[in-house]
Design a protein around this motif. Sequence first.
Motif, PDB file in Angstrom:
ATOM      1  N   ALA A  82       0.915  -1.407   0.104  1.00  0.00           N
ATOM      2  CA  ALA A  82       0.023   0.162  -0.108  1.00  0.00           C
ATOM      3  C   ALA A  82       1.031   1.199  -0.034  1.00  0.00           C
ATOM      4  CB  ALA A  82      -1.102  -0.186   1.259  1.00  0.00           C
ATOM      5  N   GLU A  83       2.161   1.227   0.777  1.00  0.00           N
ATOM      6  CA  GLU A  83       2.728   2.258   1.059  1.00  0.00           C
ATOM      7  C   GLU A  83       3.557   2.459  -0.377  1.00  0.00           C
ATOM      8  OE1 GLU A  83       5.408   1.664   4.120  1.00  0.00           O
ATOM      9  OE2 GLU A  83       3.906   2.020   5.752  1.00  0.00           O
ATOM     10  N   ALA A  84       3.862   1.231  -1.297  1.00  0.00           N
ATOM     11  CA  ALA A  84       4.366   1.611  -2.411  1.00  0.00           C
ATOM     12  C   ALA A  84       3.585   2.361  -3.606  1.00  0.00           C
ATOM     13  CB  ALA A  84       4.982   0.055  -2.948  1.00  0.00           C
ATOM     14  N   VAL A  85       2.330   1.851  -3.633  1.00  0.00           N
ATOM     15  CA  VAL A  85       1.477   2.570  -4.580  1.00  0.00           C
ATOM     16  C   VAL A  85       1.400   4.033  -4.023  1.00  0.00           C
ATOM     17  CG1 VAL A  85      -0.679   1.887  -3.833  1.00  0.00           C
ATOM     18  CG2 VAL A  85      -0.515   2.048  -6.178  1.00  0.00           C
ATOM     19  N   LEU A  86       0.950   4.257  -2.978  1.00  0.00           N
ATOM     20  CA  LEU A  86       0.790   5.820  -2.480  1.00  0.00           C
ATOM     21  C   LEU A  86       1.837   6.589  -2.694  1.00  0.00           C
ATOM     22  CD1 LEU A  86      -1.367   5.264   0.826  1.00  0.00           C
ATOM     23  CD2 LEU A  86      -2.302   5.617  -1.870  1.00  0.00           C
ATOM     24  N   ASP A  87       3.110   6.330  -2.304  1.00  0.00           N
ATOM     25  CA  ASP A  87       4.256   6.764  -2.903  1.00  0.00           C
ATOM     26  C   ASP A  87       4.256   6.991  -4.369  1.00  0.00           C
ATOM     27  OD1 ASP A  87       4.831   7.090  -0.204  1.00  0.00           O
ATOM     28  OD2 ASP A  87       6.680   5.387  -0.256  1.00  0.00           O
ATOM     29  N   ALA A  88       4.121   6.085  -5.044  1.00  0.00           N
ATOM     30  CA  ALA A  88       4.097   6.141  -6.569  1.00  0.00           C
ATOM     31  C   ALA A  88       3.216   7.065  -7.068  1.00  0.00           C
ATOM     32  CB  ALA A  88       3.861   4.796  -7.214  1.00  0.00           C
ATOM     33  N   PHE A  89       1.997   7.164  -6.669  1.00  0.00           N
ATOM     34  CA  PHE A  89       1.053   8.287  -6.956  1.00  0.00           C
ATOM     35  C   PHE A  89       1.333   9.761  -6.342  1.00  0.00           C
ATOM     36  CE2 PHE A  89      -2.590   4.911  -7.406  1.00  0.00           C
ATOM     37  CZ  PHE A  89      -1.968   4.285  -8.740  1.00  0.00           C
ATOM     38  N   ALA A  90       1.936   9.961  -5.363  1.00  0.00           N
ATOM     39  CA  ALA A  90       2.352  11.011  -4.747  1.00  0.00           C
ATOM     40  C   ALA A  90       2.749  12.292  -5.579  1.00  0.00           C
ATOM     41  CB  ALA A  90       3.099  10.895  -3.470  1.00  0.00           C
ATOM     42  N   PRO A  91       3.763  12.279  -6.341  1.00  0.00           N
ATOM     43  CA  PRO A  91       4.219  13.111  -6.964  1.00  0.00           C
ATOM     44  C   PRO A  91       3.479  14.112  -7.943  1.00  0.00           C
ATOM     45  CG  PRO A  91       5.788  11.239  -7.196  1.00  0.00           C
ATOM     46  CD  PRO A  91       4.545  10.705  -6.667  1.00  0.00           C
ATOM     47  N   GLN A  92       3.178  15.208  -8.179  1.00  0.00           N
ATOM     48  CA  GLN A  92       2.262  15.885  -8.987  1.00  0.00           C
ATOM     49  C   GLN A  92       2.546  15.642 -10.369  1.00  0.00           C
ATOM     50  OE1 GLN A  92      -0.135  17.987  -7.963  1.00  0.00           O
ATOM     51  NE2 GLN A  92      -0.779  18.585  -9.921  1.00  0.00           N
ATOM     52  N   SER A  93       3.785  15.321 -10.924  1.00  0.00           N
ATOM     53  CA  SER A  93       4.209  14.958 -12.008  1.00  0.00           C
ATOM     54  C   SER A  93       3.565  13.463 -12.696  1.00  0.00           C
ATOM     55  CB  SER A  93       5.642  14.753 -12.187  1.00  0.00           C
ATOM     56  OG  SER A  93       6.056  13.751 -11.538  1.00  0.00           O
ATOM     57  N   VAL A  94       2.998  12.912 -11.664  1.00  0.00           N
ATOM     58  CA  VAL A  94       2.464  11.502 -12.027  1.00  0.00           C
ATOM     59  C   VAL A  94       1.105  11.805 -12.793  1.00  0.00           C
ATOM     60  CG1 VAL A  94       0.716  11.081 -10.166  1.00  0.00           C
ATOM     61  CG2 VAL A  94       1.933   9.138 -11.299  1.00  0.00           C
ATOM     62  N   LEU A  95       0.473  12.853 -12.553  1.00  0.00           N
ATOM     63  CA  LEU A  95      -0.838  13.319 -13.323  1.00  0.00           C
ATOM     64  C   LEU A  95      -0.394  13.324 -14.880  1.00  0.00           C
ATOM     65  CD1 LEU A  95      -2.469  15.388 -10.704  1.00  0.00           C
ATOM     66  CD2 LEU A  95      -2.929  13.043 -11.240  1.00  0.00           C
ATOM     67  N   THR A  96       0.827  13.778 -15.304  1.00  0.00           N
ATOM     68  CA  THR A  96       1.022  13.845 -16.708  1.00  0.00           C
ATOM     69  C   THR A  96       1.312  12.470 -17.487  1.00  0.00           C
ATOM     70  OG1 THR A  96       3.614  14.474 -16.582  1.00  0.00           O
ATOM     71  CG2 THR A  96       1.860  16.147 -16.158  1.00  0.00           C
ATOM     72  N   ARG A  97       1.444  11.525 -16.808  1.00  0.00           N
ATOM     73  CA  ARG A  97       1.754  10.155 -17.412  1.00  0.00           C
ATOM     74  C   ARG A  97       0.659   9.348 -17.943  1.00  0.00           C
ATOM     75  NH1 ARG A  97       5.500   8.680 -11.968  1.00  0.00           N
ATOM     76  NH2 ARG A  97       6.585  10.749 -12.242  1.00  0.00           N
ATOM     77  N   GLU A  98       1.111   8.594 -18.675  1.00  0.00           N
ATOM     78  CA  GLU A  98       0.275   7.594 -19.211  1.00  0.00           C
ATOM     79  C   GLU A  98       0.426   5.943 -18.686  1.00  0.00           C
ATOM     80  OE1 GLU A  98      -2.135   7.427 -21.924  1.00  0.00           O
ATOM     81  OE2 GLU A  98      -2.275   9.589 -21.625  1.00  0.00           O
ATOM     82  N   PHE A  99      -0.403   5.424 -18.131  1.00  0.00           N
ATOM     83  CA  PHE A  99      -0.134   4.097 -17.533  1.00  0.00           C
ATOM     84  C   PHE A  99      -0.695   2.972 -18.449  1.00  0.00           C
ATOM     85  CE2 PHE A  99      -0.695   4.852 -12.981  1.00  0.00           C
ATOM     86  CZ  PHE A  99      -0.145   6.106 -12.941  1.00  0.00           C
ATOM     87  N   ALA A 100       0.324   1.835 -18.519  1.00  0.00           N
ATOM     88  CA  ALA A 100       0.029   0.506 -19.226  1.00  0.00           C
ATOM     89  C   ALA A 100      -0.808  -0.328 -18.027  1.00  0.00           C
ATOM     90  CB  ALA A 100       1.337  -0.098 -19.888  1.00  0.00           C
ATOM     91  N   LEU A 101      -1.893  -0.587 -18.420  1.00  0.00           N
ATOM     92  CA  LEU A 101      -2.557  -1.634 -17.564  1.00  0.00           C
ATOM     93  C   LEU A 101      -3.116  -2.834 -18.314  1.00  0.00           C
ATOM     94  CD1 LEU A 101      -4.889   1.117 -16.093  1.00  0.00           C
ATOM     95  CD2 LEU A 101      -2.788   0.339 -15.217  1.00  0.00           C
ATOM     96  N   PRO A 102      -2.153  -3.903 -18.602  1.00  0.00           N
ATOM     97  CA  PRO A 102      -2.510  -4.855 -19.546  1.00  0.00           C
ATOM     98  C   PRO A 102      -3.450  -5.717 -19.049  1.00  0.00           C
ATOM     99  CG  PRO A 102      -0.228  -5.257 -17.963  1.00  0.00           C
ATOM    100  CD  PRO A 102      -0.957  -3.997 -18.019  1.00  0.00           C
TER     101      PRO A 102
END
Length: 200
Positions: A82-102
């Motif tokens: 849970a901490e890993a995903v919350l940390d991954a989503f935390a930076p403001q820059s994440v909102l500019t990215r595209e996610f691959a969700l196979p």
Amino acid sequence: MDIRKLDRAAVLETVRLLEESDPRDWDLPTPCADWTLRQLVSHMAGQHHGFAAAAAGNGADASVWQPGALGDEPLKSYRAAAEAVLDAFAPQSVLTREFALPEISDTITFPASVAIGFHFLDYVVHGWDLARALGTSPDLDDEITEAALVFALRVPDDERRLGPAAPFRPALLAPPRADTLELVLTTLGRSPGWSAPARP
């Protein structure tokens, strides 16, 4: 609506629920057919790691989506995921990215706000799954459940819900005077009246 804030609250509620569980609870049945609490949490941990990898640009690798190995300290392992995903989503820059969700599509990527919305909806519903398995209810405020309903209503209710690996089942009729969370659940094919068998 800050989807990251809503997602964080939903994820932390799953951690809280598990922190209040008993070591004997890991073999309890859940609303997810054929999954014990341990199996459900293993799936949830794997999804956290998968979404964290997707946020870093590595989501196309199917191996990152495998159920998480919980080991001898399942709560500690889940909390770390849970901490890993919350940390991954935390930076403001994440909102500019595209996610691959196979697991959703192997041909297109998804804007971050959409992908995090998928994750958010999953953890509102899985929070309810955990709570019902433990004989309690999740503590989710109106902002969370109302946002979850918006996302739930966008999930196609078609033949993709019929397969054995489908995350959601065909929609059910909502009970009279259903609250917002109950509408989320029935929209996604879960019965709000589900309860675990009595403990021995």
